[in-house]
Design an enzyme around this catalytic site. Structure first.
Site, mmCIF file in Angstrom:
data_model
loop_
_atom_site.group_PDB
_atom_site.id
_atom_site.type_symbol
_atom_site.label_atom_id
_atom_site.label_comp_id
_atom_site.label_asym_id
_atom_site.label_seq_id
_atom_site.Cartn_x
_atom_site.Cartn_y
_atom_site.Cartn_z
ATOM 1 C CE LYS A 149 -4.185 -1.924 2.102
ATOM 2 N NZ LYS A 149 -3.863 -3.309 1.819
ATOM 3 C CD GLU A 182 -5.201 5.328 3.901
ATOM 4 O OE1 GLU A 182 -6.371 5.100 4.285
ATOM 5 O OE2 GLU A 182 -4.725 4.875 2.856
ATOM 6 C CG HIS A 241 -12.747 -3.022 7.594
ATOM 7 N ND1 HIS A 241 -12.844 -1.668 7.367
ATOM 8 C CD2 HIS A 241 -12.336 -3.161 8.883
ATOM 9 C CE1 HIS A 241 -12.490 -1.014 8.467
ATOM 10 N NE2 HIS A 241 -12.187 -1.896 9.397
ATOM 11 N NE ARG A 272 -8.332 -9.842 -5.440
ATOM 12 C CZ ARG A 272 -9.486 -9.358 -4.999
ATOM 13 N NH1 ARG A 272 -10.549 -9.396 -5.787
ATOM 14 N NH2 ARG A 272 -9.593 -8.838 -3.794
#
Length: 629
Positions: A116, A200, A235, A297
């Site tokens: 990430k 973040e 999530h 993907r």
């Protein structure tokens, strides 16, 4: 075009890929673990290869076993589906090194977007807006705490190698930061072998918006518009739709152009998804949508994009892998209507979404004749199949397309309510309530929707007395039983009562007067153990209850029944053995938990129908104890 294709996956995505490959005239090869020897994807494929034990880490996650299956079957190409090895760059390289075609992006692209922190830096360099945060190499507590303070609380700690909701912690107060950081790092190290994190800004009214992108080896990159995946639980996505509600033309152009730049920045080939986080507090605006990550993907939710564009994304994957250019240019792609998808899980919302396993004695999906012509089912199972506890509990997906969002939502909610599954529990009643909720229908949803309304969504109000009355018609005592068994009452100067005692599969008991009129009709079906009644996507099984019996283990007459589907792991007694009240007789394992069944009183084991290792259904008689004397 590729001539033969091995699908390195299972379940509904393997079945989905086989369907397109067959239409294109491509020979298909399935792979299967010991637990999947009779699975639907194995039955559908032209050939199948065994790849090892039930555990995924010993079968579907072992690249060499997949390659050996490809060599043995003569497959020309490998499609990884999603999950398992689909984003494993080393496996992608091994496939091409073996002289096979990899139906997916190049290993370099997978690596470029796999971490990430590196992916976000690459996006910054490409001019793609990213969430404010910290991506630095200094992972010390002091530096991370200072960066969190500079970003402003609440902040989100994320594992750089994370995914699937793991390795993430929200921090609302500086005093919590150190403890939550250590917790996140431990989980990241355990799950991904990498404890590095990034920080973040936590968006307080977040919406999950993603864009489908596609590239080929001729320099072409297109987007196929956006999806909204904001309905999530822990999530994990539950409901997905396309296009995103409330999306205006200018914001769509901005976010889709940013997604195309992101794909171009990594020379992307094949199907991919650029995921963004949007601050929905003031509606969707281009200056309040930021890049989160890229999935290299096909996505679970790809059918909603297919439904609004008319594109078969698996076909595009196969054509691009065969060296062909993209079938359509950007100006040839357009949005038509609205599509919504519900993930169909074998889990029980009433028990905290615990997985539900066992045989699918009943699995009936609504047909177009029921007025739901715009439905699509991507299923990995059929009636009679067994749901294993070894894999993800997703059985398939229900997708509805309509000219409007309201039409699609109504059709999908109706399909969820009408689907019949037994005895495995599912989330379809829960999904129907999500789809019918006024907040969802208004389009004003964010990722906190399910948590805000969790009680109402998981604890439906059911007319259980009316359901029991409806079930009782088929469960009345047969002719020839005595008055006590029939439960008929005799009263002077009053109409006789015809009562039947019922018990449901959740332990509820009902005294039903058969003389009372039926005021409401329900859907349902009969099983060997009683009648299953359906209401608003929820199913309850009712059966006769006798005063000398009981609904589950611990009956007054000594009959111990399986309280849920499971596997007998130990039997501690033999027939004829004397037992004392409270003595453990056997152990049942269900949902990875053990449940001991004990003697309800002092007595003798008169009947033993259980054996170690046997799989049993809910309500099965396991052992019967008779009182002494």
């Amino acid at each position: 075009m590729i001539a033969s294709l091995l699908i390195a996956n299972r379940g509904e995505i393997a079945c989905r890929i086989i369907g397109t490959a067959r239409r294109l005239g491509i020979r298909t090869v399935a792979v299967y673990s010991e637990a999947d020897a009779n699975a639907r994807h194995v039955r559908l494929a032209d050939a199948a290869e065994a790849i090892g034990p039930a555990a995924a880490r010993e079968s579907y996650l072992v690249g060499e076993r997949i390659l050996a299956a490809a060599r043995a079957s003569g497959a020309e190409a490998i499609h990884p589906g999603y999950g398992f090895l689909s984003e494993n760059a080393d496996f992608a390289e091994a496939v091409t090194a073996a002289g096979l075609v990899w139906v997916g992006p190049d290993a370099a692209s997978i690596r470029a977007m796999g971490l990430k922190d590196a992916a976000k830096q690459r996006m910054i360099d490409a001019g793609v807006p990213v969430t404010p945060g910290y991506l630095g190499d200094d992972q010390g507590l002091e530096r991370l705490a200072a960066e969190a303070q500079a970003i402003g609380y609440p902040v989100l700690i994320k594992a750089v190698a994370g995914g699937g909701g793991k390795g993430m912690r929200r921090v609302d107060d500086p005093a919590q930061f150190a403890d939550l950081l250590q917790s996140c790092q431990r989980e990241a190290a355990s799950s991904f072998g990498d404890d590095r994190v990034l920080l973040e800004k936590y968006i307080l009214s977040p919406r999950h918006i993603e864009v489908q992108v596609f590239g080929d080896r001729h320099g072409n990159v297109v987007h196929l518009f956006e999806r909204d995946c904001s309905l999530q639980r822990r999530h994990q996505k539950v409901i997905e739709e396309a296009p995103a509600p409330g999306m205006n033309v200018d914001t769509r152009e901005a976010i889709c152009a940013a997604a195309a730049r992101a794909a171009t920045a990594v020379d992307y080939v094949g199907a991919g998804t650029i995921e963004f986080i949007a601050d929905g507090s003031e509606g969707l605006r281009a200056d309040r949508i930021w890049f989160m990550e890229m999935n290299t993907r096909l996505q679970v939710e790809h059918p909603v994009t297919e439904e609004i564009t008319g594109v078969d994304l698996v076909e595009w994957q196969l054509r691009v892998a065969s060296g062909e250019p993209l079938p359509l240019r950007q100006d040839q792609l357009a949005i038509q209507g609205h599509a919504i998808e519900a993930r169909f899980y074998a889990e029980d919302p009433a028990t905290g979404f615990l997985p539900s396993t066992g045989q699918l004695d009943v699995l009936r999906l609504p047909t177009p004749a029921a007025g739901l012509a715009d439905l699509r089912y991507d299923m990995g199972v059929e009636e009679g199949d067994r749901v294993s506890d070894q894999y993800d509990p997703m059985l398939g997906k229900l997708i509805a397309r309509g000219d409007t969002r309201e039409a699609a939502a109504q059709a999908l909610a109706t399909a969820c309510r009408r689907t019949q599954v037994w005895p495995v529990r599912t989330n379809l009643g829960f999904a129907a309530r999500c789809l019918s909720h006024s907040e969802f229908r208004s389009g004003a949803v964010n990722t906190g929707f399910i948590e805000r309304h969790l009680t109402a969504l998981t604890e439906p109000t059911l007319p259980l007395d009316a359901m029991a009355r409806w079930a009782a018609e088929d469960l009345v005592a047969p002719e020839g039983e005595g008055p006590w068994e029939r439960g008929s009452g005799f009263r002077l100067n009053a109409a006789p009562r015809r009562e039947v005692a019922l018990v449901d599969d959740r332990g509820g008991r009902y005294a039903v007067d058969l003389a009372e009129p039926i005021m409401q009709a329900f859907g349902g079906f009969d099983t060997d153990e009683g009648r299953v009644v359906q209401h608003e996507g929820e199913l309850r099984r009712f059966r006769r209850f006798r005063a000398e019996g009981a609904a589950s283990g611990g009956a007054a007459d000594g009959s111990l029944l399986a309280p849920m589907p499971g596997r007998v792991t130990a039997v501690d007694v033999v027939e004829g053995q004397g037992v004392e009240k409270g003595q453990r007789l056997l152990t049942l394992e269900a949902m990875k938990m053990e449940h001991g069944l004990v003697a309800p009183f002092d007595g003798v084991v008169a009947e033993l129908r259980a054996s170690a290792g046997a799989q049993v259904r809910e309500g099965t008689l396991l052992v019967r104890v008779e009182r002494e004397g």
